[in-house]
Scaffold this motif. Sequence first.
Motif, PDB file in Angstrom:
ATOM      1  N   TRP A 177       0.836  -1.219   0.000  1.00  9.81           N
ATOM      2  CA  TRP A 177       0.000   0.000   0.000  1.00  9.81           C
ATOM      3  C   TRP A 177       0.862   1.256   0.000  1.00  9.81           C
ATOM      4  CZ3 TRP A 177      -4.874   1.321  -1.041  1.00  9.81           C
ATOM      5  CH2 TRP A 177      -5.835   0.308  -1.137  1.00  9.81           C
ATOM      6  N   SER A 222      -9.070   3.251   5.614  1.00 11.34           N
ATOM      7  CA  SER A 222     -10.415   2.737   5.877  1.00 11.34           C
ATOM      8  C   SER A 222     -10.497   1.227   5.642  1.00 11.34           C
ATOM      9  CB  SER A 222     -11.477   3.489   5.074  1.00 11.34           C
ATOM     10  OG  SER A 222     -11.243   3.269   3.730  1.00 11.34           O
ATOM     11  N   ASN A 223      -9.486   0.669   4.974  1.00 10.27           N
ATOM     12  CA  ASN A 223      -9.406  -0.799   4.826  1.00 10.27           C
ATOM     13  C   ASN A 223      -8.536  -1.416   5.921  1.00 10.27           C
ATOM     14  OD1 ASN A 223     -10.589  -2.204   2.142  1.00 10.27           O
ATOM     15  ND2 ASN A 223     -10.236  -0.029   1.768  1.00 10.27           N
ATOM     16  N   ALA A 291     -10.738  -1.106  -3.738  1.00 11.21           N
ATOM     17  CA  ALA A 291     -10.697  -1.128  -2.263  1.00 11.21           C
ATOM     18  C   ALA A 291     -11.660  -0.099  -1.685  1.00 11.21           C
ATOM     19  CB  ALA A 291      -9.278  -0.874  -1.778  1.00 11.21           C
ATOM     20  N   LYS A 295     -15.543  -0.586   0.603  1.00 13.58           N
ATOM     21  CA  LYS A 295     -15.919   0.115   1.844  1.00 13.58           C
ATOM     22  C   LYS A 295     -16.952   1.207   1.573  1.00 13.58           C
ATOM     23  CE  LYS A 295     -13.224  -2.129   4.525  1.00 13.58           C
ATOM     24  NZ  LYS A 295     -13.771  -3.024   5.515  1.00 13.58           N
TER      25      LYS A 295
END
Length: 335
Positions: A177, A222-223, A291, A295
């Motif tokens: 990431w 948020s993931n 991703a 969410k």
Amino acid sequence: MRIGVIGAGAVGGAVAGLLARAGHDVEVTARGAHLDTIRASGLAITGVWGDSISRLRAAATLTRVNELVIVATKAHDAEQALRDNITYLRNVPVVIFQNGLDSLETAHRASPRSDAIGGLATFASSFLSPGNIHVTAAGPSYLGVAGDNDVPARYAAHILDAVMPTSVVANFRGAQWTKLVINQVNALPAITGYSVQSIVAHSLLRRVMTASMRETVRVALSNGIHFETLQGLSHRRLKNFARSPLWMSELLPRVMARRMGSTPNPGSTLQSIKRGQPSEVDALNGAVVRAATAKSQPAAVNALMVELVHSVESSGTFFSPDDVAIRYAALTRDR
Ligand SMILES: NC(=O)C1=CN([C@@H]2O[C@H](COP(=O)(O)OP(=O)(O)OC[C@H]3O[C@@H](n4cnc5c(N)ncnc54)[C@H](OP(=O)(O)O)[C@@H]3O)[C@@H](O)[C@H]2O)C=CC1
Ligand SMILES: CC(C)(CO)C(=O)C(=O)O
């Protein structure tokens, strides 16, 4: 040591050249004119890590069992490349240098009996012409695995670190990431035809790049992602970067561009576009959009990057900075 490199393009070619220069017995896979040139005249590496021409074994697929294999195709080619070479991958440690989030899953799926090691390169390399690779900026590489057994990664890092700075990270998902944030430098060159440094020097385009990086950080957080520190980019620093005023955050792309030096870096996505090959944008900005969708979160800047890169791929025409600024302004107006 016997080392095989599948996909000896910008990254794989550089790694193969460095390993061969250090005395390893390297074989590479390549295709078309690149294969013909390597066979006829060797693989030439130039740039920040020195110049050399290595005479290597080269073929369309591996020809023997190696003690270490490196795969460095674009993300969408990796599965096929692994399958094409499966005969020689069983029980062999395989480092898969690939941006995006999918390298380890692809390796496990396509070659389940290899020890899969993820690789993230932060050096910048250009495929100049068949047989000629130019490393435009130095940078460390990071290896990691999916589970707890990092012995294969340590083994591979030991070999690679002797020729280019390489270390093992514990939190490979977090490292992927962090690299995805760094790879927000890729889309705008592919959209405009400019180098990364020129994009960052352009006030409007730098703003768009910064916005896509900040959006990537927010989607990762948020993931539940904890960023691994790459090139000094720590979890805390990235969190602050996403919270600061936009103009203040623009310092980060400036620092990154400075680190790339003065040789224009097209980034790997623009290089694909210039060669008329499919780009990796779905594995980069597209991964952020997926991703975010998971969410129920917006990722409008990354979605715009995906759309514009695909548009350049199909039309063959770059967007002007003003076109990009107008499309970006429309997004911010709509919010
Ligand atoms: N370039 C860079 O500076 C950096 C790139 N990366 C990442 O590294 C990865 C590799 O990128 P990069 O080196 O730029 O890409 P390149 O396109 O330069 O090299 C990939 C090579 O793989 C070959 N290939 C594709 N499919 C196969 C196959 N089935 N069998 C054998 N060879 C195959 C390609 O051949 P052909 O051209 O014939 O298709 C090409 O030579 C990407 O994930 C990229 O994002 C990471 C850091 C820096
Ligand atoms: C490190 C960087 C940004 C080098 O250009 C890269 O990963 C890429 O081009 O794909």
